[in-house]
Enzyme design. Structure first.
Site, short mmCIF file in Angstrom:
data_model
loop_
_atom_site.label_atom_id
_atom_site.label_comp_id
_atom_site.label_asym_id
_atom_site.label_seq_id
_atom_site.Cartn_x
_atom_site.Cartn_y
_atom_site.Cartn_z
N GLU A 47 64.89 -0.20 36.76
CA GLU A 47 63.88 0.78 37.13
C GLU A 47 62.99 0.25 38.25
OE1 GLU A 47 63.21 0.68 32.96
OE2 GLU A 47 62.87 2.83 32.93
N CYS A 68 56.77 -1.02 42.72
CA CYS A 68 56.92 -2.01 41.64
C CYS A 68 58.42 -2.22 41.41
CB CYS A 68 56.23 -1.48 40.39
SG CYS A 68 56.49 -2.53 38.94
N CYS A 93 64.93 -8.39 30.04
CA CYS A 93 64.14 -9.63 30.13
C CYS A 93 64.36 -10.43 28.85
CB CYS A 93 62.66 -9.29 30.28
SG CYS A 93 61.61 -10.75 30.49
N CYS A 97 58.14 -10.87 24.95
CA CYS A 97 56.73 -10.58 24.62
C CYS A 97 56.73 -9.38 23.67
CB CYS A 97 55.95 -10.24 25.88
SG CYS A 97 56.04 -11.57 27.10
N CYS A 148 55.81 -5.59 24.76
CA CYS A 148 56.43 -5.06 25.97
C CYS A 148 57.78 -4.42 25.65
CB CYS A 148 56.60 -6.19 26.97
SG CYS A 148 57.60 -5.74 28.41
N GLY A 154 61.88 -7.74 33.95
CA GLY A 154 62.32 -9.11 34.21
C GLY A 154 61.20 -10.09 34.48
N SER A 180 54.30 -11.45 39.47
CA SER A 180 53.65 -11.65 38.18
C SER A 180 54.58 -12.42 37.24
CB SER A 180 53.32 -10.28 37.56
OG SER A 180 52.84 -10.45 36.24
N LEU A 196 48.10 -13.63 31.13
CA LEU A 196 47.41 -14.48 30.16
C LEU A 196 47.49 -13.85 28.77
CD1 LEU A 196 45.59 -17.01 29.81
CD2 LEU A 196 43.63 -15.52 30.28
N ASN A 197 46.91 -12.68 28.65
CA ASN A 197 47.12 -11.81 27.47
C ASN A 197 46.58 -12.33 26.14
OD1 ASN A 197 48.40 -10.16 29.24
ND2 ASN A 197 50.46 -10.58 28.55
N CYS A 213 53.03 -0.19 33.16
CA CYS A 213 53.34 -1.58 32.83
C CYS A 213 53.87 -1.67 31.41
CB CYS A 213 52.07 -2.44 32.87
SG CYS A 213 51.34 -2.57 34.47
N1 SAH Z 1 57.58 -10.48 33.47
C1 SAH Z 1 56.44 -10.52 34.29
C2 SAH Z 1 56.27 -9.30 35.15
C3 SAH Z 1 56.62 -7.98 34.52
S1 SAH Z 1 55.53 -7.42 33.25
C4 SAH Z 1 55.20 -10.77 33.46
O1 SAH Z 1 55.27 -10.68 32.25
O2 SAH Z 1 54.16 -11.07 34.05
C5 SAH Z 1 54.11 -6.88 34.20
C6 SAH Z 1 52.81 -6.85 33.42
O3 SAH Z 1 52.86 -5.83 32.41
C7 SAH Z 1 52.51 -8.15 32.69
O4 SAH Z 1 51.18 -8.56 32.96
C8 SAH Z 1 52.62 -7.76 31.21
O5 SAH Z 1 51.78 -8.55 30.40
C9 SAH Z 1 52.20 -6.31 31.25
N2 SAH Z 1 52.64 -5.51 30.11
C10 SAH Z 1 53.77 -5.63 29.39
N3 SAH Z 1 53.80 -4.68 28.43
C11 SAH Z 1 52.68 -3.93 28.57
C12 SAH Z 1 52.17 -2.77 27.90
N4 SAH Z 1 52.82 -2.19 26.91
N5 SAH Z 1 50.98 -2.26 28.32
C13 SAH Z 1 50.33 -2.82 29.36
N6 SAH Z 1 50.78 -3.89 30.04
C14 SAH Z 1 51.94 -4.44 29.65
FE1 SF4 Z 2 59.46 -9.93 30.13
FE2 SF4 Z 2 57.10 -9.60 31.36
FE3 SF4 Z 2 57.89 -7.90 29.42
FE4 SF4 Z 2 57.19 -10.41 28.81
S1 SF4 Z 2 55.84 -8.81 29.67
S2 SF4 Z 2 59.00 -9.32 28.03
S3 SF4 Z 2 57.95 -11.52 30.57
S4 SF4 Z 2 58.86 -8.17 31.39
#
Ligand code: SAH
Ligand code: SF4
Length: 378
Positions: free
Chosen positions: A115, A128, A135, A139, A142, A185, A217, A241-242, A358
């Site tokens: 995508e 984007c 991936c 996480c 996600c 990814g 990122s 960071l999260n 995101c």
């Molecule tokens: N894999 C990389 C880049 C893709 S994710 C990474 O993790 O940084 C891009 C961003 O989306 C990251 O900051 C991730 O923490 C955030 N993200 C993932 N799932 C999300 C969600 N459900 N709501 C808001 N942000 C989210």
């Molecule tokens: Fe992969 Fe980024 Fe999603 Fe984590 S937040 S699973 S690193 S795409």
């Protein structure tokens, strides 16, 4: 013994997309052509966005015919376009098998679907892009993680997403293009193709995007951050960071067990920032999980001595066991950071109605009755 696929069935036209100027020069030389023709193709591809050899009028007609027979320019193919009420477009793209000049094993990689999201704004567009199909990082908040890793993308497949999104919106383009490597990814786990595509993106002879307008990122792959630090051509860096403690981060990002906060923030402190540059820390706010006043105070401590800003991203829902944060808690969190001189912004993701936000990129298909969905035949 199983019968082997005939070699001729595996050989595909040589895809020139994603090739560096050096690779294009070498390719032209291998055809017995002058090397500078490679530089001309590079310019036609990336500076002029011509994807048909017949339109590369800077090349002699005979060479154009020959290239059409012996090479190819393969952009990803659009399978569907989901258009949001806010103008965001989520593309579902099909990737063909990789080019024949990849390492032998790569030839056998499966086709994949990814995508790309196009976000028009008043004076610019933000694209984007994905760096992997799926991936592996896992996480828990996600949706992309639920796909697992399908495969790495090639440099051509990464840069192809930018070219395709620009091409598909050619008549409505604004002067500035921003690119964020925040789709499917983990970019630093597909390092070489990602860096090769960034070189083309930032090249003044290529796509001429400013390094200030490209952001990679990462979930915090420490060796990848250290490697990126040594690259001459670099985008801006954002770190997801999260969480405000190792215990909390371990719970939602298992990668934290491998690269805990101390190691991650150490690598960030050593990262060589250019005079105009700062690090961005993304902090996905998960309701009642990491959005308390105490979390905010701990984040301030973690980021001490870093030239950084924080993007607070309220969690975008998917079919996962987390909650959207309460607006009053979001504001209280932001205020704690701002009061301690940590620049913090709340970023509401765009395109939520078409699952383009995101963390929502997991190839979800809305009902066919959805009026804003465009099906493109393959
Ligand atoms: N894999 C990389 C880049 C893709 S994710 C990474 O993790 O940084 C891009 C961003 O989306 C990251 O900051 C991730 O923490 C955030 N993200 C993932 N799932 C999300 C969600 N459900 N709501 C808001 N942000 C989210
Ligand atoms: Fe992969 Fe980024 Fe999603 Fe984590 S937040 S699973 S690193 S795409």
């Amino acid at each position: 013994m199983a019968s082997q696929t005939p070699e001729s069935a595996l050989i595909r036209p040589r895809n020139l997309l994603g090739k560096s100027p050096e690779e294009l020069r070498a390719f032209l030389e291998s055809l017995g052509e002058p090397a500078y023709r490679g530089a001309q193709i590079y310019h036609a591809l990336y500076a002029e966005r011509r994807f048909d050899f017949a339109n590369m009028t800077n090349l002699p007609a005979k060479l154009r015919d020959r290239l059409a027979r012996e090479a190819a320019i393969e952009l990803p193919r659009i399978i569907r376009k989901h258009c949001s009420d806010d103008g965001t477009i989520r593309y579902v793209l099909a990737l063909g098998p990789p080019p024949k000049d990849s390492a032998a094993d790569d030839r056998l990689l499966p086709s994949a679907t990814i995508e790309t999201v196009f976000m028009p704004e008043e004076n610019r567009q933000t694209i984007c892009i994905s760096t992997q199909a799926g991936c592996a990082v896992d996480c828990h908040f996600c949706l992309t993680a639920t796909l697992g890793l399908i495969r790495n993308l090639t440099a051509g497949e990464i840069i192809g997403q930018v070219l395709l999104a620009l091409e598909d919106n050619r008549s409505a383009l604004k002067p500035q293009t921003n690119v964020v490597l925040m789709g499917q990814g983990e970019p630093l786990l597909n390092f070489e193709p990602v860096v090769a595509s960034i070189r083309i993106l930032l090249d003044p002879n290529g796509m001429t995007v400013s390094p200030k307008h490209v952001t990679l990122s990462t979930s915090g792959i420490v060796p990848g951050i250290e490697r990126l630090a040594r690259e001459k051509v670099r985008p801006k860096l954002a770190i997801s960071l999260n969480a405000s403690s190792n215990e909390q981060r371990n719970e939602i990002m298992p990668i934290n067990r491998k690269y805990p906060l101390e190691a991650l923030l150490d690598a960030c402190r050593r990262y060589p920032l250019r005079p105009w540059e700062h690090l961005t820390f993304e902090y996905v706010l998960l309701g009642e999980f990491n959005d308390s006043i105490d979390d905010a105070r701990r984040v301030v401590k973690l980021l001490a001595n870093l030239r950084a800003k924080v993007n607070l991203i309220p969690w975008n829902p998917g079919d996962l066991p987390y909650a959207k944060p309460d607006p009053a808690r979001i504001e209280a969190f932001r205020k704690i950071l701002a009061d301690k001189d940590v620049r913090a912004f709340v970023r509401y993701s765009r395109g939520q109605d078409v699952m383009a936000a995101c963390g929502q990129l997991a190839l979800m298909e809305m009902g066919a009755a959805t009026s804003n969905l465009t099906q493109i035949s393959q």
